[in-house]
Structure formats: C-alpha cells, structure tokens
Write an enzyme that holds these catalytic residues in place. Structure first.
Site, mmCIF file in Angstrom:
data_model
loop_
_atom_site.group_PDB
_atom_site.id
_atom_site.type_symbol
_atom_site.label_atom_id
_atom_site.label_comp_id
_atom_site.label_asym_id
_atom_site.label_seq_id
_atom_site.Cartn_x
_atom_site.Cartn_y
_atom_site.Cartn_z
ATOM 1 N N GLU A 117 -7.546 -7.695 -4.675
ATOM 2 C CA GLU A 117 -8.196 -7.551 -3.380
ATOM 3 C C GLU A 117 -9.287 -8.597 -3.191
ATOM 4 O OE1 GLU A 117 -7.361 -5.799 -0.940
ATOM 5 O OE2 GLU A 117 -6.074 -4.214 -1.697
ATOM 6 N N ASP B 59 5.079 -5.546 -2.802
ATOM 7 C CA ASP B 59 5.350 -6.257 -1.553
ATOM 8 C C ASP B 59 5.017 -7.742 -1.587
ATOM 9 O OD1 ASP B 59 2.716 -5.583 -1.862
ATOM 10 O OD2 ASP B 59 2.436 -4.698 0.111
ATOM 11 N N GLU C 174 1.695 6.329 6.525
ATOM 12 C CA GLU C 174 1.656 5.640 5.241
ATOM 13 C C GLU C 174 2.978 5.767 4.490
ATOM 14 O OE1 GLU C 174 -0.294 3.380 2.195
ATOM 15 O OE2 GLU C 174 -0.626 3.710 4.335
ATOM 16 N N GLU D 229 0.960 -4.853 8.875
ATOM 17 C CA GLU D 229 2.269 -5.382 8.469
ATOM 18 C C GLU D 229 3.314 -5.278 9.575
ATOM 19 O OE1 GLU D 229 -0.131 -4.871 4.957
ATOM 20 O OE2 GLU D 229 0.371 -3.476 6.575
ATOM 21 N N THR E 280 -1.226 -13.032 2.234
ATOM 22 C CA THR E 280 -0.922 -11.619 2.459
ATOM 23 C C THR E 280 -2.076 -10.901 3.143
ATOM 24 O OG1 THR E 280 -0.031 -9.644 1.380
ATOM 25 C CG2 THR E 280 -1.829 -10.786 0.269
#
Length: 1101
Positions: free
Chosen positions: A170, A351, A462, A483, A569
C-alpha cells in the site's frame, strides 16, 4: 397514333432517377432515425465532466479543511482519520495510514490531470494547476525537500521518518507512486495542457519557478526515494519475497528471521527481543509482485537500480512458484515461499500481479536490459508471463456462456477444481486489463455482469455469489473502489460505444445520491440499506474521480497521447521519459531465446448492429448477465431518500436525476436511454450444459474407506461401490498455441463430493470395473482402436562396471600436466594454508594418503577371472525377468490387419504365465531396399523394424510369404525415433499420464516391498512399468501408421494372410529392449462411453 404527354425517357435514365429517389428516401430515413436515436451529446458529456470535477473538489476541499495534514477524512464526523495506535492489530487502518498526508499525495496526480481541462473561469485562472502546485508546496513544508540539509526538515518530519508500521504494497502504490506521478507532472514528463515547465536559474537557484513561490527542483522525487529507502529492509527475506510490513523508522525488527537483522555491515542488528516470532509473514501475490512499475520508474529517474532489481526479483519469486497448471495463489509466506491458501481467482490478493505483468512490458519496452538475464529482465519476459497467466485463467477460472453468462470463479490452486462461486469488487479491474491486452470480446462480455450488479445495488458489493445471487459472507460494503469505473473507461476508449458513457453516468448518479455528506464522500457500509461508513478512502480521490473524469473528457491529453505510459494499480500515470530512453540503444538486446511472446494486436471494436447506435446494447446476451444478477427479481422503487435534498439549494450542480433511483430493472444501466436499444432487439436463448449423475450401487463385502486416492494427475478410484460420477457434456479445446476444437465429450467434473479440475483425470484399474456390465449404455466399456501396450518380458539392462583405470583417468583430468601425485605441488594446486617446511620434514596424514593413492594407481589391477580358493566365485544366476510396457499405436488404412486373437496378459511377470511370442528378430535397417530372407518370417514370431526410409506398406512388401502357423510371423513392430515424431501440441495425452501413474505406483510398491501378485487388488502397481524410463519417455503423442494400400508379397501378389503391424516409440532404447526380450505380447487399452459419447478424462489402467 398521336402521342399524349411527354415522350418516354430512355430506360437507363428512368432507372437512374428511380435509384436517386430511393437514395434520397434512404438518407431521409437515416436523418429521422438519427434525430430520434442519438449518442450522448457533447453538451451532456461536458456537464458530466463538470459534475465529476465537483465530486472531486467536494471531497478534496473538505479533506484539506478538516483532515490535512493527517492521512484521511472522516466525512460523517468532519474530522481526520489517523492510525489506531491503541490497537496495532487494526490493520485495515494501520496498514495504509502512515501519518504522511496520504490523501494529499494520492490526489496530486488527479489534480495534474484536471489541470489539462480546467473549468471556464474568468482571468484565465487554472485552479486545478494552482491547487496542484499548492499541494506540492504543502508537502515540502511538512516533510522537507528530501535533502540532508536544513531544508530537508519539515514541520512534521524529515522526509517520512515516522514511527509507523505500514504495509509495503500500500505504501508503494499510494505513497511512492503518488509522489513519482506528481513529480512527472511537475517537470513535464506527463502532459498538462498549457503548462510548459522550464528550468531557470534565479538568485542562485535552479528549478521551475511557480507562482506560489516554490522553486521546484525535484523535491517529490527525493521524497519518493526517501520513502522507498525506508521500505527496502522488507526485501531482505530468505525467498526474495518482501515481508508484508515495515516500520518507516525502525525497519523490520519484528521479523527475527530476516537476514537484514543479522547483517551488521549492510543491514541492522535490531532484533526485537520481545518478539516471539508471532508477526505474520504472509504476504500476497499482488502485494509482492505489484511493485515493478513504481520501483522501475524510481530507478530510472534516480539512476539507482536497487529498487527495480528488488521489485523484479519479487515479481519472479511469485511467478516461479506457480503451480503445474499455471495458477498463482493469493497468500504466500515470505519466509518459506509456500502458498498459504489453496484457493485462487482473479480478485483480492492476486489482482494487480496480472496487471503489472502486462504494464511492466509496456513501461519498459524499448529500454535496454541485461541480455544475460533476459528471462527476468526483458520486457518480453513480462509479456510472456501475462500471456501464460491469461491462458491459465481462461482454462481454469473462466466460466463460459454455458454457465448462464461468462464470469470468473474461485478454483483450487493445484487442480483447478471449483471451490467457490463468488466474485469481488476488486476483480472488476480485469476487464480493463483485458482491453489493454487486446482481449476485447472477453472484456465486453464479462463487464456486463459487473454493470448489472451495479445496476442492482447502485454500488459494487465487496463480494457477491453467482450461485445464490446474494452477497457472500456478509461482505456487503463498498468503500468507493474504482475498479469497475476504471474498466468502463478502458472499454469506452477501445470501443467508443456510448453504452459505457451511460454506465459511467449511472455510477456518478449513484455516488452522488448515496455517498454524499456535508463534509465529503462516505463509503457504503451496506450497499443494500445505504448505511454509510465514516471514512473517505484516499483512492476515491486518487482513482475513482480520476477515471470518471477521463471517461467524460474525450479530448484529454492522456486519452490521445501516443506514448508508453501506464496507470499504476493506484491510478497514478507513470512513464520513462524520452530524455532517459535511448532512441537507438548502444547495444541491441536480443529477444528471449526460447519463447517469443505473441505480438500485440489492436482489436477492432464490435461492428454496430444496423439501425442501432450501441453494439453493446444490441448484444444478444445482454440480458443473460441481467438474469445471472437476478435483475428480473428486483422490486421497482420510485425514489429513495437522500441527504442531497436537504442541501440542494446550496449545491446547484445537483439535479433531480441525482436523487432518483432506477425505476426499471429491465434495462441496464438504468441511465440508458431507450433509444439505444434496437426496436427489434431479441435476447438469445441462454445456453445450458448437458449434465447428469451416474451412480453405482453399494456392493456387498466392500470397504468404502480409501476408495478414492488423490494422485498428482487426478483421482485414482479403488472401488466403485456407492460411487457417483458427475458428468458434463461439452466441447473442448486442446491446450497449446493453436487451439483445436474437438468433438463433444463427457467430462467427469465431480466424483461423489470431490470436485475435479478441467484437466484432472479419473483412473480405474480393470479389476475395479470388471464386475460391471460392459454393455451398459450409460457406462459402456469400449476397446481402444488406436492405442495399445506392447508387453515385453526381458532382463534389466546389464550394469557396466567402471574400468579399472577410471580413477587414474579422473585424476589425470584433475591434475593435468603433473602426471602423478608425486609431481604435484600441493600448496599451489589446492591453496592449502600450511608450512612447506613442516610438510616436507614431518610425515603427515595428507602425505601418507597421497602416497597410498599413488601406489594404488601404479599397481597392476587384479584379474577379474581369477579367484582365490577362499573366495567364492560370483554367482552365475541370470538376472530376474521383468515385464515392461511400451506405448504403441495401431495402423489405419486399407492395409491394416487385425491383431491375433489372444487374451490380454497380466501386468506382472510370472513364470507360469509367460507372454505368447518368444522368438523375436530385430532387423538392423529400415527394410526399404532389400527383401527379408524367407527363413526369418518362418522361424520368428515377431519382427522389429526401425521406422523411416520408406512407407510402412513398402516395409511389409519386403517380407516374403510364409505358411501361417503358431511358430511363424505373428506381428511386425515398427520402432519410431524422436526425429520422426512431430510435437503438435504442448500437452501430454491422457494415456501417457496413465503410463506415468503406472510407473509411480510401481515404484511405491517396490519401496514398500509389495509382492507383484497377478491376482492382487493393486494390479496397477505392477512390474509392467518397471524401469519405464529406460526404454523411453514418451512425451510426444505417437501417430497411427498409415498402410495406404492392401498388403502385397514381394512378387506383387495380394498377401493371402495380411500381417498385423503396430508402431512403438523409443528409438534405440526400445530396440535394445527387444534384443533382450524373452517374450512379447500385446495388451489392449479400453475407454468408456456414455450414451454413445466418450468420457474423455476416464482412464482405464
């Protein structure tokens, strides 16, 4: 006769006028239709763009007012969200919030994008550009300019010197990526329309002088390097996988096994004495493998390769641990390299690994790399990884149209078997990645389901189950994830289909209606009830608003820029600038030597259906996704209460459409105008799969325990009692570069309650199924007409003893010109740290050993044929006969003859049950230019001939006629060599996998000492496959030989008794086996059919 009226026109002129009138009528109809049904107007798109800008600023202004310089905003309580220092285990907050103004860093690239399309205001003021520059100035004021001098100390810290334990992933994608992207906007590497930064020198300072007084000279780049340096200790792990967390000030003292904590020179000696080894070392594939974009850009901009090397090593450390079916898991231990969970999919935890495999190829394309390490360092290596990963996903995780509508599921990491049926909101990124990769059809069809889900919940839950049609495991929130909107933007850029503009409009309306608060934008704690959460995630401003804006700004420079830039991302654009790229690299690096990835192709968008505007709205399967999302079961709701109503007067940008919920679930998105749906649009019939269960009765005197045994290739069935086989009828594609569609076949997808992967096999021995009716129409045993096993009884190959002078030859190779040990300078050769005088004057163990070796080598070797009277002579007993199995194929064509009628031999060798043919002749050449002597077919039952040189029919023609009897020729065996066999597909046939299983079972029996009884229950573990690897390893499918004409004798007469022929593989190894053979037979193979259709993955051993 008098003509009345005008004279007749020539025929051609009449036809021309008729055609002209029809053309005018056609264009008139087109014009009328274009008025009635049209795309979204430029004015509407411009309004949506402005609304998106308002969404961003409503969140950004409130963050700067109520939360800065803390990390995030609490939109319900109008305060800052900070680290939970009272509860270090609260990783949902602590992993992300590092106490370094995260939301501001995440928002700078969005401001840089907005700056290219500022709203029309007076005095030519570019507010987003000014806010961007002011934000950079605030960061420098609070965290310094990244230097080691006084200017490097900020109000809050020197750089990011914070006592914060954060997640590496992160922090890289949000912190490092956000700083790098903002730096590239600041220096002009990324375009801002109308902004042309120039480095100037004023008052002794070099940099870009801004209107707010800041002289920008790379402060953000230095801060990005400072932050990355604080993350680097996490890469000191035994596997190359980064540890999941790091303390920005103290490093990783909580990982006592890290080499970093034992390296006094380059690391730190700061082991946490209070640590009991309980710190979680589990990271994820996305967290470890999604660092290449940020760290490669940082390395290229700073000239420090450490970051790029560490990120690439981590990426390949993940990919090299993929399973045999090409899948990677979600959780992986950074210290052991073992997968933590057996489940996998395309969503959470995995992902962005796939995303970075393709985008790393784009970002690094055209840059020089280390050709000696091309398999890891070249851009083509990342492209190959993406293509291999996509092939594995399409094979095992993707479910096609026969499952109501294409989507993705969760499968077993090792077998590909179904494990769960949920999809998560993170997986909505995949359609954008597919679009970027040119897989447009797959992207369009799977994006429909996510659109239908958003239409149903007015957000993206989610996790949602395709099996139950409801939210999975209570994961009902939506925190503002981008996304789905990101993929919508990619698809619109690729297709220009107005459908996706209306999808974006739906998302925008629902966000404004459901998530607005007076102090910002809140996430949805429950998408069903509208309950809000008191947190505005930094990515809402950094990604969600950004992709919405780009969707509604078609002329933005990033929508038209022809350059190798990528979005990370976290939605931060990055590029390796031209000033660093070499137009012509000094050393041209070659492509990958073994495998070259397929070149990318820009796929054309779908052709619009006549008299329609949107090709997506006119798709015949558009309602299949609606059916899977259960839209037809949803109640219609006229309006929903919204806090927007209360503040409508203060916010004129809010329209009535923002507070209306969808009133018709038949069409989606709910903002789609009916004009975009063709008047005669018809939904195609939903495809269904033909499935059925085949159950077997409980047999008396059978034990159920251990009836199923997991083996590497699938399931071994030891008992049919009470067994239930779930079968599906489907066409299949052979894996490989050239996908070949085969006929419909049944595939066993489940045994009782055990799910099987697509490529898993079910193995049964003949003894297991011998009690069932072979003519049962639902389970019919059928003899295989193309393959068989050639059974060979032969002693094992003789073990060749090493020659007596082998030790001498070995030492000669080692010591070279010294000739003997006595001439060897021990000190110089072995670099032994001893005193030469001591070695010369005092006898030692080393000198004694060398003298003994020299005496041994100089002595005469004893004769192998002489024996002392006291020593018994070696045994002359012949080695035990073993039974081998060699895979073979039967011929086709008019010259093919049936095999002699004989019972199949047992798997195990037994002196009481020998093979039927004992006289074998191996011909030395291919028998193309000579006639075989007459006595050979009369006296030998089997003739072996090497393949090649001529046709199979010619070989048989050179065998003279002979009187048929039991002692004369019964079978001709053609031995194929590897050079004759062409690899058509890169897969092993089911029969070959069965051979491997037989060999493994035999070895297990050998180790356990299990006797090879022909009547034993475990016949599959017999000596049949003993030492199978010695004749050959048959990894290439063996074709059936073609006998293109009827058989003739050498004199040209039709052969009255055609000769049976088979072909086996193995080359010289098989020939040597046949020369040692004491007996030969054939064992037929069988497969099963159900209702006339073959069961493809059932293998009879």
């Amino acid at each position: 006769m008098q003509l009345i009226g005008r004279p007749l026109l020539p025929l051609a002129q009449m036809l021309g006028r008729a055609v002209s009138h029809r053309l005018w009528l056609f264009f008139l109809l087109i014009s009328c239709w274009a008025i009635l049904g049209h795309c979204m107007t430029d004015e509407t798109i411009s309004h949506l763009c402005q609304e998106t800008r308002d969404i961003f600023y409503h969140g950004y202004d409130n963050y700067m007012k109520h939360a800065f310089p803390e990390d995030e905003l609490r939109p319900l309580t109008c305060g800052p969200l900070t680290r939970d220092r009272q509860n270090p285990a609260h990783i949902e907050v602590n992993d992300v919030l590092g106490n370094y103004s995260l939301t501001l860093i995440d928002s700078l690239s969005t401001l840089g994008i907005f700056a290219s399309s500022p709203p029309p205001v007076k005095q030519s003021r570019n507010k987003p550009l000014e806010d961007f520059q002011d934000g950079v100035k605030l960061l420098v004021e609070h965290y310094g300019d990244g230097t080691s001098g006084p200017a490097g100390q900020g109000k809050r810290a020197r750089g990011f010197d914070q006592d914060s334990k954060v997640q590496v992933f992160e922090t890289v994608i949000r912190g490092v990526g956000g700083l790098l992207s903002a730096h590239q906007f600041a220096v002009g590497d990324l375009p801002i329309r109308g902004y042309e930064p120039k480095v100037e020198r004023r008052n002794g300072r070099d940099g870009v002088f801004w209107r707010n007084g800041l002289v920008y000279d790379g402060q953000l780049l230095r801060l990005a390097k400072d932050l990355a340096d604080r993350l680097m200790p996490a890469f000191y792990s035994p596997t190359g996988l980064p540890y999941p967390r790091v303390n920005l000030r103290h490093g990783i003292p909580f990982y006592p096994n890290s080499p970093y904590n034992a390296d006094a020179e380059n690391g730190q000696c700061k082991k946490d004495n209070n640590s009991k080894g309980t710190e979680i070392t589990e990271t994820c594939s996305a967290g470890a493998g999604s660092l290449v974009l940020e760290f490669s850009t940082l390395s290229r901009l700073t000239g420090d390769s450490r970051y790029e090397t560490a990120a690439k090593d981590a990426f390949w450390a993940v990919w090299q641990r993929r399973t045999s079916i090409g899948l990677i898991g979600a959780g992986i231990d950074a210290e052991t390299g073992q997968w933590v969970s057996p489940y996998t999919g395309i969503g959470a935890g995995i992902d962005s690994f796939f995303e970075y495999s393709l985008k790393s190829h784009i970002l690094l394309s055209g840059l020089p790399y280390n050709s000696e390490n091309a398999a890891h360092d070249s851009p083509d290596a990342f492209l190959q990884a993406w293509q291999d990963a996509h092939e594995g996903i399409k094979r095992h995780i993707y479910r096609g149209a026969t499952h109501q509508h294409p989507h993705y599921i969760q499968v077993d990491l090792y077998t590909g078997a179904m494990r769960a049926f949920w999809i998560d909101s993170l997986s909505a990124y995949y359609q954008g990645l597919l679009t970027l990769a040119g897989e447009l059809d797959e992207a369009i069809e799977t994006h429909l389901l996510y659109t239908a889900l958003w239409n149903r919940y007015s957000a993206m839950p989610e996790r949602w189950s395709t099996a139950t049609g409801s939210i999975e495991s209570g994961l009902r929130w939506w925190g503002g994830r981008p996304e789905f909107i990101e993929s919508t933007w990619y698809l619109y850029r690729a297709t220009k289909d107005p459908w996706y503009l209306h999808v974006g409009e739906m998302a925008l309306r629902d966000i404004k209606r459901r998530c607005w608060t007076k102090c910002g934008w809140a996430g949805l704690q429950d998408v069903r009830t509208g309950e809000l959460s008191d947190r505005m995630e930094s990515f809402f401003l950094g990604e969600t608003a950004k992709y919405l804006f780009l969707l509604f700004d078609p002329t933005h420079p990033l929508n038209t820029w022809d350059a190798p830039f990528v979005f990370t991302t976290e939605g931060h654009p990055l590029i390796i600038p031209k000033r660093i790229r070499q137009a012509t690299p000094s050393t041209r690096t070659p492509p990958l030597p073994e495998r070259k990835p397929t070149p990318g192709i820009c796929i054309l968008p779908p052709v619009p259906v006549p008299f329609s505007i949107s090709a997506t709205a006119a798709r015949p399967d558009v309602f299949h996704a609606a059916s899977l999302a259960r839209l037809h079961l949803m109640p219609t709701v006229e309006t929903l209460e919204s806090p927007l109503v209360e503040f409508n007067e203060d916010h004129p940008s809010i329209s009535i459409s923002d507070i209306q919920s969808p009133s018709n679930y038949s069409y989606y998105p709910w903002t789609l105008p009916p004009d975009l749906v063709p008047w005669n649009a018809t939904s195609s019939i939903i495809a269904t799969r033909s499935t059925f269960d085949l159950s077997f009765p409980n047999l008396p005197n059978t034990i159920q325990m251990g009836s199923l045994q997991r083996v590497h290739e699938g399931i071994l069935v030891n008992s049919m009692s009470g067994l239930r086989l779930g079968m599906v009828r489907e066409p299949d594609k052979l894996p490989g570069k050239d996908r070949v569609l085969v006929d419909d076949q049944f595939r066993i997808y489940a045994i009782s309650n055990v799910a099987l992967g697509r490529d898993e096999k079910v193995y049964m021995s003949r003894s297991t199924i011998e009690n069932f009716n072979p003519l049962d129409p639902f389970f019919t045993r059928t003899r295989d007409g193309s393959t068989l096993d050639l059974m060979v009884d032969a002693p094992p190959p003789p073990e060749t003893a090493p020659p007596s002078n082998s030790l001498s030859n070995l030492l000669d190779d080692v010591f070279g010109e010294n000739g003997s040990l006595s001439n060897l300078d021990i000190i110089e050769t072995f670099d032994i740290n001893v005193d030469q005088e001591d070695l010369a004057n005092e006898p030692s163990y080393l000198s004694s050993l060398l003298s003994s070796l020299q005496s041994l080598l100089s002595s005469t070797p004893p004769s192998h044929t002489s024996h002392s009277p006291s020593t018994p002579a070696p045994s002359t007993k012949e080695p035990a006969i073993q039974r081998y199995a060699v895979h073979g194929t039967l011929p086709t064509g008019p010259g093919a003859a049936p095999l002699p009628d004989a019972t199949d031999p047992d798997l195990a060798y037994s002196s009481s049950n020998p093979l039927i043919w004992s006289n074998i002749y191996v011909h030395p050449n291919s028998l193309c230019d000579e006639r075989l002597p007459i006595d050979i077919p009369r006296n030998y039952q089997v003739i072996a001939i090497p393949r090649g040189g001529c046709s199979f029919s010619t070989k048989l023609r050179n065998i003279p006629a002979y009187p048929p009897k039991s002692s004369s020729l019964q079978l001709v065996v053609i031995i194929s060599y590897p050079g004759h066999e062409v690899l058509e597909y890169d897969w092993a046939t089911a029969e070959e996998e069965a051979d491997i299983l037989r060999q493994r079972e035999y070895r297990k029996a050998e180790k356990s000492g299990t006797p090879h009884d022909a009547n034993s229950k475990s016949k599959i573990s017999d000596r049949k496959m003993a030492d199978r690897q010695k004749p050959a390893q048959f990894s290439i499918p063996l074709v059936q030989p073609l006998l293109d004409e009827t058989q003739f004798t050498p004199s040209g007469l039709p052969r009255p008794n055609p000769i049976p022929l088979i072909m086996v593989s193995g080359g010289d190894d098989t020939i040597q086996l046949l020369k040692r053979a004491k007996g030969i037979g054939v064992r037929r193979r069988y497969y099963f059919v159900s209702q006339g259709v073959r069961i493809s993955n059932l293998i009879v051993l």
